[in-house]
Motif scaffolding. Structure first.
Motif, short mmCIF file in Angstrom:
data_model
loop_
_atom_site.label_atom_id
_atom_site.label_comp_id
_atom_site.label_asym_id
_atom_site.label_seq_id
_atom_site.Cartn_x
_atom_site.Cartn_y
_atom_site.Cartn_z
N PHE A 199 6.67 10.25 -6.60
CA PHE A 199 7.33 10.16 -7.91
C PHE A 199 6.41 10.62 -9.03
O PHE A 199 6.80 10.62 -10.19
N GLY A 200 5.16 10.97 -8.65
CA GLY A 200 4.21 11.50 -9.62
C GLY A 200 3.89 10.56 -10.77
O GLY A 200 3.64 11.00 -11.89
N GLN A 201 3.91 9.26 -10.51
CA GLN A 201 3.64 8.30 -11.57
C GLN A 201 2.15 8.03 -11.70
O GLN A 201 1.37 8.29 -10.79
N HIS A 202 1.78 7.47 -12.86
CA HIS A 202 0.42 6.99 -13.10
C HIS A 202 0.10 5.92 -12.07
O HIS A 202 0.99 5.15 -11.67
N ILE A 203 -1.15 5.85 -11.63
CA ILE A 203 -1.48 4.92 -10.54
C ILE A 203 -1.19 3.46 -10.90
O ILE A 203 -0.75 2.67 -10.07
N TRP A 204 -1.41 3.12 -12.17
CA TRP A 204 -1.19 1.72 -12.57
C TRP A 204 0.29 1.37 -12.57
O TRP A 204 0.67 0.23 -12.32
N VAL A 205 1.14 2.37 -12.84
CA VAL A 205 2.59 2.15 -12.74
C VAL A 205 2.94 1.85 -11.27
O VAL A 205 3.69 0.93 -10.96
N ALA A 206 2.33 2.63 -10.38
CA ALA A 206 2.57 2.45 -8.94
C ALA A 206 2.11 1.07 -8.49
O ALA A 206 2.79 0.37 -7.73
N ILE A 207 0.95 0.66 -9.00
CA ILE A 207 0.39 -0.64 -8.62
C ILE A 207 1.29 -1.77 -9.14
O ILE A 207 1.56 -2.74 -8.43
N ILE B 258 -3.33 9.91 -2.70
CA ILE B 258 -3.30 8.95 -3.80
C ILE B 258 -4.38 9.27 -4.83
O ILE B 258 -4.21 9.04 -6.03
N ALA B 259 -5.49 9.87 -4.37
CA ALA B 259 -6.62 10.14 -5.27
C ALA B 259 -6.25 11.10 -6.39
O ALA B 259 -6.90 11.12 -7.44
N SER B 260 -5.18 11.89 -6.18
CA SER B 260 -4.83 12.86 -7.21
C SER B 260 -3.93 12.27 -8.30
O SER B 260 -3.59 12.94 -9.27
N ALA C 222 0.84 -1.20 0.00
CA ALA C 222 0.00 0.00 0.00
C ALA C 222 0.87 1.25 0.00
O ALA C 222 0.61 2.21 -0.75
N LEU C 223 1.94 1.24 0.81
CA LEU C 223 2.84 2.39 0.87
C LEU C 223 3.57 2.57 -0.45
O LEU C 223 3.77 3.71 -0.91
N THR C 224 3.96 1.46 -1.08
CA THR C 224 4.64 1.55 -2.38
C THR C 224 3.73 2.23 -3.39
O THR C 224 4.16 3.13 -4.13
N VAL C 225 2.46 1.80 -3.41
CA VAL C 225 1.51 2.44 -4.32
C VAL C 225 1.45 3.94 -4.04
O VAL C 225 1.55 4.77 -4.95
#
Lengths: 313, 273
Positions: A68-76, A132-134, A58-61
């Motif tokens: 790092f301002g990445q797209h959420i799917w990249v984070a996931i 995270i919502a942003s 969860a923290l990594t996401v």
């Protein structure tokens, strides 16, 4: 079922559809983990790092998406890679050293607990990762992990659906695939399994990685649902997963158990947790109840198994 | 595979020539020679520490011999892993049976070699076929199990050994190595297992039967290799040797005679008092 009847008779909210939706929610995220942990236990191992791993993912996401301002799917995806790596490390260490998985994963548990805090502070300056919502693509991630489905005017969390799916999948794998056969064999008697050509080491590592993947799924669900993750998320949950699996009939010594059982264990857990609230009892009693149930479940399992074996002689 | 005519005196399936094995400075085995023929039972007899386990492990591919040759169908072979021996048709049934007590008989029977159906992600364990084959194979060996779904743990020791033997035969074993299959069993159970050894033999399998009990070996054996302290005490065909001789040789003649007199001494005293 006894527990359901007990709480349903005592509380009208508990038996209403919205009540059901409420207590199914904690049962679902717990259930997803309990099913994976049950597979691992049938395979003869424990994973004490499973709880804290939901926090790690969860923290990594959160950190990858916001800092790092990445797209959420990249984070996931990054969180999945992290989870699978930890799972692999657990499994590899256990199979390499032959030490009890209890000790190995206790080590990774403590390491991850420290890393979660240390790295979160390092990146965000606080003990949580929020906002995270942003992140870009949040809408689609929310749809997959945290949407609500309306059934008969009551909203159910989508995690419940995932839980049912994962339980069915795990049951199928256990009972109807070669891998499932290997899981039972590895947990039942690892040396014997290896003698007849079961790849016991590969099976064990796969099981640890499965548990890690489940932790990733639950961690991602938490991150997307809450949009802000505390650095201590998941700590203490690892034992609850094991409790749910044991209530569901898994043997601590491995080689026996079922995914459906673990799901029922999670269900009982969810019902008790919210049932106590609905009855306006002091929530402090919750753990006492859990302990009683664990003991009763272990005793009942033992009796049933003895009876089954005696009857067949 | 099955050729009832290939009985006594057929070509050697497996042959050992002066095989030896050292562990560091300890000579575990030295100068061992014998033959295993299809449809015959070769008994390996020896007391504890005689080198029986080492011999099994060489045949099963766990150890490589340091001296001598292992010939399969007349060709020298060298196994680097148990899997190699298994692929060559040499199956070993260990004392601990390689069976999982909590699992159903049919799951155990196909463990590690499960038949599958479907393809890709839908490849699944063909349980219907597995159950069917298990029942048929066990019946062919004369083993009547009530229900292939029952856990192996509910079977008696003799039944478990028999299932293990049936499994090895089903998976195309040409040479079947049995490690002390009767040692932990009572008289009646041991008799059942001996019958299944004979069954496997009659189906054309070359059996290596390891035991320390001459009374179990003599009725089914066609050939007897006697081991003592890692060396061969003799390699006899059936008829060349009696149960008494085997017992005497195994215990090391003089030692046994000594023991007999030592044990017999109290008797006259008892009569006298």
């Amino acid at each position: 079922m006894v527990i359901f009847t007990f709480f349903a008779l005592q509380s009208s909210v508990f038996r209403s559809l919205s009540g059901v939706a409420n207590w199914l929610d904690p049962a679902s995220t717990l259930g997803i983990m309990a099913v994976a942990v049950a597979l691992l236990m049938i395979g003869g191992h424990f994973d004490l790092s499973a709880g804290v791993m939901t926090g790690t993912t969860a923290l990594t996401v959160g950190i990858v998406a916001t800092e790092f301002g990445q797209h959420i799917w990249v984070a996931i995806a990054a969180a999945l890679v992290v989870a699978l790596a930890i799972g692999f490390l657990n499994g590899w260490l256990v199979t390499r050293t032959g030490l009890p998985s209890f000790i190995i994963t206790l080590g990774t548990f403590l390491m991850l607990q420290g890393l979660n805090l240390g790295l979160t502070k390092l990146f965000t300056g606080t003990v949580s990762a929020g906002g995270i919502a942003s992140a870009g693509g949040y809408g689609s991630a929310e749809w997959v992990f945290a949407s609500r489905l309306e059934v008969a005017g009551v909203e159910f969390r989508v995690a419940i659906l995932w839980w049912v799916l994962f339980t069915a999948l795990a049951t199928w794998v256990l009972l109807r695939t070669r891998f499932g056969n290997w899981v039972f064999a590895t947990g039942g008697d690892e040396v014997a399994a290896r003698n007849v050509g079961v790849p016991a080491r590969r099976t064990t590592i796969t099981l640890f990685m499965t548990t890690a993947a489940a932790a990733w799924f639950v961690g991602t669900t938490l991150a997307v649902r809450l949009t802000s993750v505390q650095a201590n998320t998941g700590i203490g949950q690892e034992l609850i997963y094991i409790v749910a699996a044991v209530i569901g009939g898994c043997l601590l010594t491995g080689g026996f158990g079922s995914a459906v059982g673990a799901s029922l264990g999670a269900l009982i857990f969810g019902m008790t947790q919210l049932g106590i609230v609905y009855l306006r009892w002091d929530a402090d009693w919750f753990y006492f109840f859990l302990g009683v149930m664990l003991l009763l479940a272990v005793l009942a399992n033992r009796l049933v198994r003895r009876y089954a074996e005696a009857a067949r002689r | 595979m099955t050729d009832p005519g290939a009985g006594l005196g057929g070509p050697a399936l497996l042959e050992l020539r002066d095989v030896g094995k050292d562990f560091g400075s300890v000579i575990a085995l030295d100068g061992i020679s014998t033959t295993v023929r299809a449809g015959e039972v070769t008994c390996v007899l020896g007391d504890n520490g005689a080198g029986k386990s080492t011999l099994i492990k060489i045949l099963a591919g766990v150890h490589r011999p340091d001296r001598g040759q292992v010939l399969l169908d007349g060709q020298p072979v060298s196994f680097s892993a148990p899997r190699d021996a298994l692929d060559a048709g040499i199956a070993t049934v260990y004392q601990d049976l390689a069976m999982i007590p909590l699992m159903a008989i049919w799951r155990n029977f196909f463990l590690g070699a499960e038949p599958t159906r479907g393809r890709g992600p839908f490849r699944r364990f063909d349980s219907a076929r597995a159950k069917e084959v298990t029942r048929r194979e066990l019946l062919a060996m004369g083993i009547d199990i009530r229900d292939p779904d029952q856990p192996v743990g509910t079977l008696s020791g003799g039944e478990r050994q028999s299932v293990a033997i049936a499994r090895a035969v089903h998976f195309g074993a040409r040479v079947l190595i049995l490690d002390e299959p009767t040692s932990a069993l009572g008289v009646k159970q041991a008799g059942i297992v001996l019958r299944y050894i004979a069954q496997a033999r009659d189906r054309g399998v070359g059996v290596v039967f390891i035991t320390h009990n001459p009374h179990h070996a003599h009725p089914v054996g066609d050939r007897f290799l006697l081991l003592g302290r890692g060396r061969s005490l003799g390699d006899f065909a059936k008829g060349e040797v009696s149960v008494e001789e085997i017992t005497r040789l195994m215990a090391g003649g003089a030692e046994l005679a000594e023991l007999t007199t030592e044990l017999e001494r109290p008797l006259p005293q008892k009569d006298g008092s």
